[in-house]
Design a protein around this motif. Sequence first.
Motif, PDB file in Angstrom:
ATOM      1  N   ASP B 160       2.391   4.854  -1.535  1.00 31.86           N
ATOM      2  CA  ASP B 160       3.268   6.003  -1.321  1.00 31.86           C
ATOM      3  C   ASP B 160       3.690   6.596  -2.681  1.00 31.86           C
ATOM      4  O   ASP B 160       4.288   5.907  -3.502  1.00 31.86           O
ATOM      5  CB  ASP B 160       4.496   5.504  -0.544  1.00 31.86           C
ATOM      6  CG  ASP B 160       5.437   6.627  -0.156  1.00 31.86           C
ATOM      7  OD1 ASP B 160       5.406   7.684  -0.810  1.00 31.86           O
ATOM      8  OD2 ASP B 160       6.209   6.435   0.795  1.00 31.86           O
ATOM      9  N   GLN B 176       5.941  -4.740 -13.156  1.00 27.17           N
ATOM     10  CA  GLN B 176       6.837  -4.631 -12.006  1.00 27.17           C
ATOM     11  C   GLN B 176       6.221  -3.757 -10.912  1.00 27.17           C
ATOM     12  O   GLN B 176       6.314  -4.081  -9.730  1.00 27.17           O
ATOM     13  CB  GLN B 176       8.185  -4.041 -12.435  1.00 27.17           C
ATOM     14  CG  GLN B 176       9.092  -5.062 -13.114  1.00 27.17           C
ATOM     15  CD  GLN B 176      10.406  -4.438 -13.561  1.00 27.17           C
ATOM     16  OE1 GLN B 176      10.425  -3.302 -14.053  1.00 27.17           O
ATOM     17  NE2 GLN B 176      11.487  -5.166 -13.418  1.00 27.17           N
ATOM     18  N   HIS B 180       5.678  -5.599  -7.451  1.00 29.09           N
ATOM     19  CA  HIS B 180       6.613  -5.262  -6.385  1.00 29.09           C
ATOM     20  C   HIS B 180       6.171  -4.067  -5.555  1.00 29.09           C
ATOM     21  O   HIS B 180       6.756  -3.788  -4.525  1.00 29.09           O
ATOM     22  CB  HIS B 180       8.003  -4.984  -6.964  1.00 29.09           C
ATOM     23  CG  HIS B 180       8.557  -6.159  -7.717  1.00 29.09           C
ATOM     24  ND1 HIS B 180       8.599  -7.421  -7.183  1.00 29.09           N
ATOM     25  CD2 HIS B 180       9.062  -6.260  -8.967  1.00 29.09           C
ATOM     26  CE1 HIS B 180       9.130  -8.249  -8.071  1.00 29.09           C
ATOM     27  NE2 HIS B 180       9.404  -7.572  -9.167  1.00 29.09           N
ATOM     28  N   LEU B 181       5.157  -3.337  -6.018  1.00 26.08           N
ATOM     29  CA  LEU B 181       4.733  -2.167  -5.253  1.00 26.08           C
ATOM     30  C   LEU B 181       3.249  -2.210  -4.894  1.00 26.08           C
ATOM     31  O   LEU B 181       2.897  -2.229  -3.718  1.00 26.08           O
ATOM     32  CB  LEU B 181       5.055  -0.888  -6.039  1.00 26.08           C
ATOM     33  CG  LEU B 181       4.661   0.414  -5.352  1.00 26.08           C
ATOM     34  CD1 LEU B 181       5.353   0.540  -4.013  1.00 26.08           C
ATOM     35  CD2 LEU B 181       5.003   1.613  -6.230  1.00 26.08           C
ATOM     36  N   PRO B 184       1.983  -5.657  -2.836  1.00 30.74           N
ATOM     37  CA  PRO B 184       2.405  -5.703  -1.432  1.00 30.74           C
ATOM     38  C   PRO B 184       1.800  -4.568  -0.604  1.00 30.74           C
ATOM     39  O   PRO B 184       1.422  -4.780   0.542  1.00 30.74           O
ATOM     40  CB  PRO B 184       3.926  -5.564  -1.496  1.00 30.74           C
ATOM     41  CG  PRO B 184       4.311  -5.809  -2.895  1.00 30.74           C
ATOM     42  CD  PRO B 184       3.130  -5.604  -3.758  1.00 30.74           C
ATOM     43  N   ALA B 185       1.698  -3.377  -1.201  1.00 29.57           N
ATOM     44  CA  ALA B 185       1.132  -2.255  -0.458  1.00 29.57           C
ATOM     45  C   ALA B 185      -0.342  -2.503  -0.146  1.00 29.57           C
ATOM     46  O   ALA B 185      -0.861  -2.030   0.856  1.00 29.57           O
ATOM     47  CB  ALA B 185       1.296  -0.960  -1.261  1.00 29.57           C
ATOM     48  N   TRP B 266       5.853  -6.429   9.483  1.00 27.14           N
ATOM     49  CA  TRP B 266       5.994  -5.038   9.037  1.00 27.14           C
ATOM     50  C   TRP B 266       4.795  -4.149   9.251  1.00 27.14           C
ATOM     51  O   TRP B 266       4.929  -2.934   9.283  1.00 27.14           O
ATOM     52  CB  TRP B 266       6.405  -4.998   7.563  1.00 27.14           C
ATOM     53  CG  TRP B 266       5.415  -5.583   6.601  1.00 27.14           C
ATOM     54  CD1 TRP B 266       5.306  -6.887   6.236  1.00 27.14           C
ATOM     55  CD2 TRP B 266       4.421  -4.889   5.850  1.00 27.14           C
ATOM     56  NE1 TRP B 266       4.311  -7.046   5.317  1.00 27.14           N
ATOM     57  CE2 TRP B 266       3.754  -5.839   5.056  1.00 27.14           C
ATOM     58  CE3 TRP B 266       4.042  -3.538   5.757  1.00 27.14           C
ATOM     59  CZ2 TRP B 266       2.720  -5.501   4.178  1.00 27.14           C
ATOM     60  CZ3 TRP B 266       3.018  -3.210   4.892  1.00 27.14           C
ATOM     61  CH2 TRP B 266       2.370  -4.187   4.122  1.00 27.14           C
TER      62      TRP B 266
END
Lengths: 257, 275
Positions: B160, B176, B180-181, B184-185, B266
Amino acid sequence: MPASEAAPIVALRGVGKAFETVIALDRFDFTVRRGEFVSLLGPSGCGKSTALRLIAGLTAPTNGTIEWSAGKPAPGALGFVFQEPTLMPWASVSGNVHLPLKLLALDRTTAEQRVTSALAGVGLTEFARAYPRELSGGMKMRVSIARALATTPQLLLMDEPFAALDEITRFRLANDLLRLWQTLGKTVVFVTHSVFESVFLSNRIVVMTPRPGRVFAEIAIDAPYPREESFRTSPEYAAFCRRVSQALAAAMAGGSA
Amino acid sequence: MSVEPPLTAEPREANRRDTVLRIMLPILVLGLVVLAWELAVRLTDTPDYEVPGPWRVFEALVSDWKVLSASLLVTLTTTFEALGLAVIGGIALAILFSQSRLVEYSLYPYAVILQVTPVVAIAPLLLIYLPQPAAVLACAWIVAFFPVLANTTLGLNSVDRNLVDLFALYGASRVQVLLHLRLPAALPAMLAGVRIAGGLSLIGAVVAEIAAGSAGAGSGLAFRIAESGYRLMVPRMFAALLLLSLAGIAIFFLLSLLSHSVLHRWHESALAAER
């Protein structure tokens, strides 16, 4: 609350922003003052989102300057709320609100307190452990607002945050946003294409012309706060809406004044 | 919802009936085919070396269990080693690609070439240069790593854009953003790649074993099939084949389970049909 006399936080002077095929902003002058709730109002494509992204430092101006009275804001001194909730689907509600604090490397206890109070502020305390997909659109937007507030920023930038919500949810969120703004004493720059929304929320409305985006008119909405539901149906509100609508129509018809 | 229970109850019951049918029907078909097969073989008095009946295959499975289970272990070991290396290599390379465009441009075409060249054709060469177990492992790895690489690359790039902006706003470092992005995406796509790679690493191991041919100390199930073929031990061929199929099915379910357990909270792909 004479917001027009408060000290400026940031000033955009003669700012222009050109993309490959369009000029989004041209000679755009705009000052944000401490404590005010100011809306950028204009049709889609008038560069209002671009102005917000320039203030956030997410993009650089092609020409002109952006002057911060207290120096460039440190990470976390700005909060940003996008048009979509923009949550991480793999993280819980509290995980999403915790994200900015994690990126700023805040210690665990302080961070947890901030997350708790930010969620309480938007009324989502019981949903801390839920995942975004389990929430309604309005609740997702509340999470997004809580995340923006988690770092206790001075300035909150909001890019049409309620545009995708139904009217009932939109009204409720607008009421809650005003309450938060008053209790927390933030400065808010709010981008919208809704006359009614901007009049209800703002001290001041900046009406923009489309392509290229420029300031067409500034209208002070000096109705007193707190503004409750009764304000929405008052003749005063209707009069402000008429004035702002006329300014917007003129901006779209005539371009620069 | 509680006002009109029939409305919600009916689809749920229909759903359950659908699930039962989806499990029972294939089992029924299997039973009928096995029965017909056994009958056909018995009625026509077909000798074992032409077509053995299911009962003979089962007998072979039991009597040769020592040999077959040892071979199964060899093949499974190769498969899982290859899968593990494919997952590590594929993800590591995808991360490298996502961090450096230059590396991606330089290496991606060769990853594609490695993938489109049939592994049967590469196996004999590898067998010349590498000791047999290493060559088999290399073959299995070559077929398995590409889906992991391709899917992870896709996942790392489909983030995104507003979230990327958000991370930038808070001054996130590259590490990071990755941790963290992007990672996981990328997880759903990555796990889809791993699921494909699981089946492919078994295929790669089998192909390489067949190509290797020669009897080694560690000879897998595919080698058993080839060997039994030479010796006209057809029931054992079928038994070995059955074990390979079961291994493939088990790997598929295992990886599906892994994927589901990671994503079920999720991701849309892992959500139950609840609407």
